[in-house]
Write a protein that holds these residues in place. Structure first.
Motif, PDB file in Angstrom:
ATOM      1  N   LEU A  33       0.858  -1.179   0.000  1.00 33.28           N
ATOM      2  CA  LEU A  33       0.000   0.000   0.000  1.00 33.28           C
ATOM      3  C   LEU A  33       0.893   1.227   0.000  1.00 33.28           C
ATOM      4  O   LEU A  33       1.745   1.381   0.881  1.00 33.28           O
ATOM      5  N   GLY A  36      -2.596   7.117   0.506  1.00 30.64           N
ATOM      6  CA  GLY A  36      -4.040   7.148   0.588  1.00 30.64           C
ATOM      7  C   GLY A  36      -4.592   6.615   1.897  1.00 30.64           C
ATOM      8  O   GLY A  36      -3.874   6.437   2.888  1.00 30.64           O
ATOM      9  N   PHE A  37      -5.885   6.355   1.895  1.00 37.05           N
ATOM     10  CA  PHE A  37      -6.647   6.040   3.098  1.00 37.05           C
ATOM     11  C   PHE A  37      -6.019   4.905   3.891  1.00 37.05           C
ATOM     12  O   PHE A  37      -5.711   5.049   5.082  1.00 37.05           O
ATOM     13  N   TRP A  38      -5.821   3.737   3.282  1.00 36.65           N
ATOM     14  CA  TRP A  38      -5.358   2.576   4.032  1.00 36.65           C
ATOM     15  C   TRP A  38      -3.867   2.637   4.312  1.00 36.65           C
ATOM     16  O   TRP A  38      -3.409   2.195   5.374  1.00 36.65           O
ATOM     17  N   GLU A 354     -15.229  -4.705   2.431  1.00 37.83           N
ATOM     18  CA  GLU A 354     -15.080  -3.261   2.240  1.00 37.83           C
ATOM     19  C   GLU A 354     -15.936  -2.476   3.219  1.00 37.83           C
ATOM     20  O   GLU A 354     -15.456  -1.557   3.898  1.00 37.83           O
ATOM     21  N   VAL A 425      -6.195  -7.299  -0.316  1.00 36.29           N
ATOM     22  CA  VAL A 425      -6.422  -6.440  -1.484  1.00 36.29           C
ATOM     23  C   VAL A 425      -6.718  -7.235  -2.742  1.00 36.29           C
ATOM     24  O   VAL A 425      -7.616  -6.901  -3.519  1.00 36.29           O
ATOM     25  N   GLN A 437     -10.160  -4.886  -3.160  1.00 37.67           N
ATOM     26  CA  GLN A 437     -10.199  -3.635  -2.411  1.00 37.67           C
ATOM     27  C   GLN A 437      -9.350  -2.605  -3.157  1.00 37.67           C
ATOM     28  O   GLN A 437      -8.290  -2.937  -3.681  1.00 37.67           O
ATOM     29  N   TYR A 438      -9.822  -1.370  -3.150  1.00 38.34           N
ATOM     30  CA  TYR A 438      -9.186  -0.339  -3.968  1.00 38.34           C
ATOM     31  C   TYR A 438      -8.393   0.632  -3.104  1.00 38.34           C
ATOM     32  O   TYR A 438      -8.939   1.287  -2.209  1.00 38.34           O
ATOM     33  N   ALA A 439      -7.099   0.687  -3.375  1.00 38.65           N
ATOM     34  CA  ALA A 439      -6.185   1.565  -2.673  1.00 38.65           C
ATOM     35  C   ALA A 439      -4.945   1.722  -3.544  1.00 38.65           C
ATOM     36  O   ALA A 439      -4.581   0.804  -4.296  1.00 38.65           O
ATOM     37  N   TYR A 461      -9.767   6.667  -4.015  1.00 34.13           N
ATOM     38  CA  TYR A 461     -10.800   5.934  -3.291  1.00 34.13           C
ATOM     39  C   TYR A 461     -10.522   5.971  -1.787  1.00 34.13           C
ATOM     40  O   TYR A 461      -9.353   5.913  -1.389  1.00 34.13           O
TER      41      TYR A 461
END
Length: 634
Positions: A33, A36-38, A354, A425, A437-439, A461
């Motif tokens: 990763l 972003g968010f994660w 999700e 993911v 999962q989108y990251a 996302y």
């Protein structure tokens, strides 16, 4: 029952590695990763949450319990609940995945230090616990219903599996194997006919069998699953359903009782079914989980509507203000859904993962990673109070996020989940790769047929809906690339500008390095209504945006307006605003302060105003507030 067969390597750094199945999960060495968010949450977890857990477990004495067991003072000085050993083990598991992800030498040294303390307590026959078995303590296994000895072994074993799969066949692994051998000897076919009041050992034993190839661990897990529901545990005020000992696993029709226990048991039963080729067991658990999602699950993906027993309620008994939705139940639900996805290949299970990750698991930790929600209600009527940074909380039922709890399962569960998040993911099959999962991420792996493939994922996302996948290593010949289309986007998603038909966007062709595909998802606010049988939210709607559940928080309301005094005007649909949405709100005034009932409506319209809605996972990061997800309509 078939022999344990390792069709795929068992040393890949991932929490769940079935020996066979429709899809193979990728490991932490295959998915990175990047931002972003994660990625932000994973970074905060490593920099703040894991050290925070270590600090508190040292401060409150969970770690010192092992030292007291050695010096003979444990009866006088042991601190924490009967299962506090397990929180040390979960923390070590989080550390192990973090070392596997980053290679942090200081954290690796800390694992070795903790391992030495833990291992010194283990008895020659493999028994290991700081609460039982010594003079002045209860005898071993004298309280299977509440003692949690087997539960603690489960988390010890899962920590060891994390070490083994991240390249460390060390003393922690040896300790866990001795403990597992002890369990098999003590509770095998010729041993004690019992189960633990809190399922957990089962899922751990299967994963240890997968990691080592030792069949006896799988057999013992299967035996525990088959024993469950046959009344070996005592009846209690909540009934035997509290610990799923009322109905055999194969005969149940829905999940019931203590939510975390039920979900851990379901995860284990899926594992046993996959490894033994027991399709009937797999189908039974899948049906139970589907029924639970349909009738006993909150909009956030949270599970558990009873506070007194941390349990599921009856069908459609889902009061938002009394939602328990324990963070650990969120983690456990992700465990179940992910296993079903791997076993069946049905990508809609990725929707469950999700929803629960974004709206339960991500809600628990504070923005700085140093305080946590234990429960996750969908409606907060009173602002509560800020938890003292130096005090242990009961379970933060009336407070905001707390730094630590007397029952500290949730912070360590979040920590181990975030540390291993990359493993949820993507998957591969024989000739295709699937994104679930989108990251923003880099993916480098091989397909089931051995061909190398590499991808770079770019996306904003969950706040933006465009997902661009660039091929960095193209497999020779034709291959498949599948991208999950979330249920909320079915019918409106596009792939490279063309409408997508169904729940999966799939491309099959000969790819070249530099090729890009673009999935566009409509991340716009949408109104959500509830089944009429959910009495507690009749006349209300919720607003979602992409995968995020939104909420109204009093922090954003004009004046001293209480969150329960607002109505949402559906004549002016909410529009996107940053990560949330802006709608038109209407304040109402309650006419009587002396009696809450009347022959007709008492509310009268007052002013209208701009109503800001924020992601539910962000609530209570700006101080005490009232909050609600389900909002009455004007």
């Amino acid at each position: 029952m078939r022999t344990l067969v390792h069709n795929w390597t068992t040393t890949r750094p991932a929490p769940v590695l079935p020996s066979s199945g429709t899809l193979r999960p990728l490991g932490l060495d295959e998915v990175t990763l990047t931002e972003g968010f994660w990625a932000d949450r994973q970074r905060i977890n490593g920099e703040a949450s894991i050290p925070h857990c270590d600090y508190w477990e040292t401060r409150v004495g969970w770690i010192d319990n092992f030292r007291h067991a050695l010096d003979g003072s444990v009866v006088q000085h042991r601190r924490g609940r009967e299962f506090s050993d397990s929180d040390v083990y979960k923390m070590v598991e989080a550390m192990a995945w973090e070392v596997g992800r980053t290679g942090d030498p200081a954290l690796n040294a800390r694992i070795a230090e903790l391992t030495a303390v833990i291992g010194a307590v283990q008895e020659p026959d493999g028994y290991l616990n700081t609460k039982f078995g010594r003079p002045g303590q209860g005898e071993r296994y004298s309280d299977l219903a509440w003692g949690h000895e087997l539960y603690c072994y489960g988390h010890l074993i899962q920590a060891a599996v994390a070490r083994l799969r991240t390249g460390h066949d060390d003393e922690l692994v040896a300790i866990a194997r001795r403990a597992a051998d002890h369990v098999c000897a003590e509770f095998g076919p010729d041993g004690r006919d019992g189960v633990c009041g809190h399922p957990e050992i089962e899922v751990a034993l299967v994963e240890l069998a997968r990691a080592t190839g030792e069949r006896s661990y799988l057999d013992q897990a299967a035996l525990f699953v088959e024993r469950r529901g046959r009344g070996t545990l005592p009846d209690i005020e909540f009934g035997r359903e509290y610990y799923q000992d009322d109905v055999p696993v194969r005969d149940a029709t829905i999940l019931r009782g203590h939510a975390v226990r039920a979900l851990y048991l379901s995860a284990a039963a899926i594992d046993v079914a996959v490894e033994t080729g027991d399709d009937a067991l797999l189908e039974a658990v899948r049906d139970q989980y589907e029924a639970t999602l349909a009738r006993r699950t909150y909009l956030t993906g949270g599970m558990g509507s009873h506070h007194q027993d941390e349990a599921f309620g009856d069908d459609h008994e889902l009061p938002p203000d009394r939602a328990y939705c324990e963070t650990c139940a969120g983690v456990a639900s992700v465990m179940v859904a992910w296993r079903l996805l791997l076993a069946t290949g049905d990508t809609h299970w990725g929707d469950v993962v999700e929803r629960t990750l974004f709206n339960v698991v991500a809600t628990s930790p504070a923005a700085d990673g140093r305080a946590f929600f234990y429960t996750n209600p969908l409606h907060k009527r009173v602002p509560g109070e800020t938890a003292h940074p130096d005090e242990v909380s009961a379970r933060a039922l009336s407070r905001l996020r707390a730094p630590w709890f007397e029952v500290s399962c949730c912070p360590t569960n979040v920590a181990r989940t975030f540390a291993s998040l990359g493993a949820y993911v993507a998957t591969v099959s024989d000739d295709a790769l699937q994104l679930h999962q989108y990251a923003p991420a880099r993916i480098t792996t091989t397909l089931g047929d051995g061909r190398a493939i590499g991808l770079e994922v770019r996306t904003g996302y969950p706040y933006a809906g465009d997902v661009t996948v660039r091929v960095t290593t193209a497999p020779e010949g034709e291959a498949g690339l599948s991208l999950r289309v979330p249920a909320w986007a079915v019918g409106s998603a596009t792939l490279d500008g063309e409408p997508v038909d169904g729940e999966v966007a799939t491309i099959r062709r000969a790819f070249a390095e530099g090729d890009e595909v673009r999935l566009s998802l409509p991340v716009v606010p949408r109104i959500t209504t509830a089944d009429n049988r959910i009495d507690a939210v009749r006349g209300c709607v919720a607003v979602e945006r992409g995968p995020l559940v939104l909420c109204a928080e009093s922090t954003d309301l004009p004046g001293d307006l209480h969150v329960d005094a607002i109505r949402l005007d559906l004549a002016s649909p909410p529009t996107a605003d940053g990560s949330g949405a802006i709608g038109r709100g209407r304040a109402v005034e309650h006419a009587s302060a002396t009696w809450p009932y009347a022959a007709g409506p008492r509310e009268r319209d007052a002013d209208t105003f701009e109503l800001r809605l924020v992601p539910y996972h962000e609530w209570a990061n700006r101080g005490p507030s009232t909050m609600r997800v389900w909002i009455p309509t004007a």
